[in-house]
Design an enzyme around this catalytic site. Structure first.
Site, PDB file in Angstrom:
ATOM      1  N   CYS A   1      -4.697  -2.334 -46.998  1.00 28.39           N
ATOM      2  CA  CYS A   1      -5.689  -2.601 -47.793  1.00 28.39           C
ATOM      3  C   CYS A   1      -5.239  -2.568 -49.349  1.00 28.39           C
ATOM      4  CB  CYS A   1      -6.886  -1.600 -47.681  1.00 28.39           C
ATOM      5  SG  CYS A   1      -8.510  -2.094 -48.411  1.00 28.39           S
TER       6      CYS A   1
ATOM      7  N   GLU B   1      -6.682   0.713 -38.873  1.00 26.87           N
ATOM      8  CA  GLU B   1      -6.649   1.732 -38.336  1.00 26.87           C
ATOM      9  C   GLU B   1      -8.148   2.640 -38.415  1.00 26.87           C
ATOM     10  OE1 GLU B   1      -6.809   2.509 -42.684  1.00 26.87           O
ATOM     11  OE2 GLU B   1      -5.918   1.212 -41.226  1.00 26.87           O
TER      12      GLU B   1
ATOM     13  N   HIS C   1      -8.486  -2.532 -42.997  1.00 24.27           N
ATOM     14  CA  HIS C   1      -8.106  -1.183 -42.414  1.00 24.27           C
ATOM     15  C   HIS C   1      -8.206  -1.328 -40.888  1.00 24.27           C
ATOM     16  CE1 HIS C   1      -8.198   1.278 -45.920  1.00 24.27           C
ATOM     17  NE2 HIS C   1      -9.016   0.290 -46.299  1.00 24.27           N
TER      18      HIS C   1
END
Length: 308
Positions: A142, A237, A235
């Site tokens: 990001c 994750e 993102h």
């Protein structure tokens, strides 16, 4: 993959409750193998939440990974206790003479500031320069990806008309690269940002290869130097409720945020968000660890960056 972490890290119990294999130092020393050394520069404000998210997605290969969490000296965290940072984090200047198989540079909620106005920008530049010779592969996430594209290639970011936030579809653009091995033609991933590096600038950079892109969210994955530098603009994750928590937080601040795109069933925040990106997220991190770290790194970690 057994993730090797300190036995008292709060994320350890949560990961074990999710049936994720983690290993403390005592158990790890009895395995006669060299673990991969992966450093995580965590500049997200909620560090414990990010620790859990990243350790979760790093846990799905048979490789043993020895994780070192890094903090910056030039910024004082307001959202994580000093005791947690002192116990589980180290500083770049304490490890700058070491070699690492992998490095992850996280995002940070500072994308609306010019890079040079971020208080730890000079320190981050030192770390990114160090990574060229001391790390086999660096994964930027990001804002970390925007910072890396700016530092390494001079690509400027620009502010968006409104925040990109939600779960967006992406197309695989180059199937020959192992980083997207096993991906579907169309896959989903979270984004949450106010700025972007223009897609046309990334396409025009001859040193970058684009692996995945979205009509709505722009370039998602690109790499340079055969994967020595990896840039992921979203993102992947994030867990199921991260965007929900951000939405509730922004509502509480009176920011009148838009609903995250394609996130709540029927666009109703009372409904449990659908988890639509986990398998590709795990695949992305597993491919990075296997093909760009493990397969590329020398057995002697101290020889990383040396000329053959």
């Amino acid at each position: 993959m057994p993730i090797r972490i300190q036995s008292e890290l709060p994320a350890k119990e949560k990961l074990e409750n999710e049936n994720i294999f983690v290993m403390d130092d005592e158990r790890a020393i009895h395995q006669d193998i060299r673990p991969l050394k992966v450093a995580i520069l965590n500049v997200m404000p909620l560090k414990e939440e990010t620790e859990l998210q990243l350790l979760r997605v790093l846990s799905n290969t048979p490789l043993q990974v020895d994780v070192t969490f890094l903090n910056v000296r030039s910024h004082v965290s307001q959202n994580t206790s000093a005791s947690h940072l002192n116990k589980f984090y180290t500083f770049y200047d304490e490890i700058k003479n070491e070699k690492f198989d992998g490095l992850i540079i996280t995002g940070a909620p500072v994308e609306q500031l010019p890079f040079e106005e971020v208080d730890y920008w000079e320190e981050l530049c030192s770390i990114m320069e160090w990574s060229k010779t001391n790390v086999t592969s660096t994964l930027h996430i990001c804002w970390g990806a925007q910072a890396g594209l700016y530092y390494h290639f001079g690509l400027e970011k620009r502010e968006l008309p409104k925040k990109i936030v939600g779960i967006y579809p992406h197309k695989v653009m180059n199937r020959k690269e192992p980083l997207v091995r096993g991906f579907d033609d169309i896959f989903y991933a979270p984004h949450s940002r106010y700025t972007e590096v223009p897609a046309e600038a990334v396409h025009a950079c001859e040193d970058l290869k684009i692996l995945a892109e979205s009509d709505q969210a722009g370039v998602f994955i690109c790499i340079s130097e055969g994967g020595r530098q990896v840039f992921v603009t979203g993102h992947p994750e994030y867990d199921r409720y991260t965007l929900n928590n951000e939405y509730v937080r922004d509502q509480g601040k009176g920011l009148n945020p838009d609903l995250p795109y394609n996130y709540y069933p029927d666009d109703n925040p009372e409904n449990r968000p659908l988890l639509q990106w986990r398998s590709h997220s795990i695949n992305l991190y597993s491919n990075w660890l296997n093909y760009y770290v493990y397969q590329a790194t020398p057995y002697d970690v101290d020889s990383i960056g040396s000329k053959n």
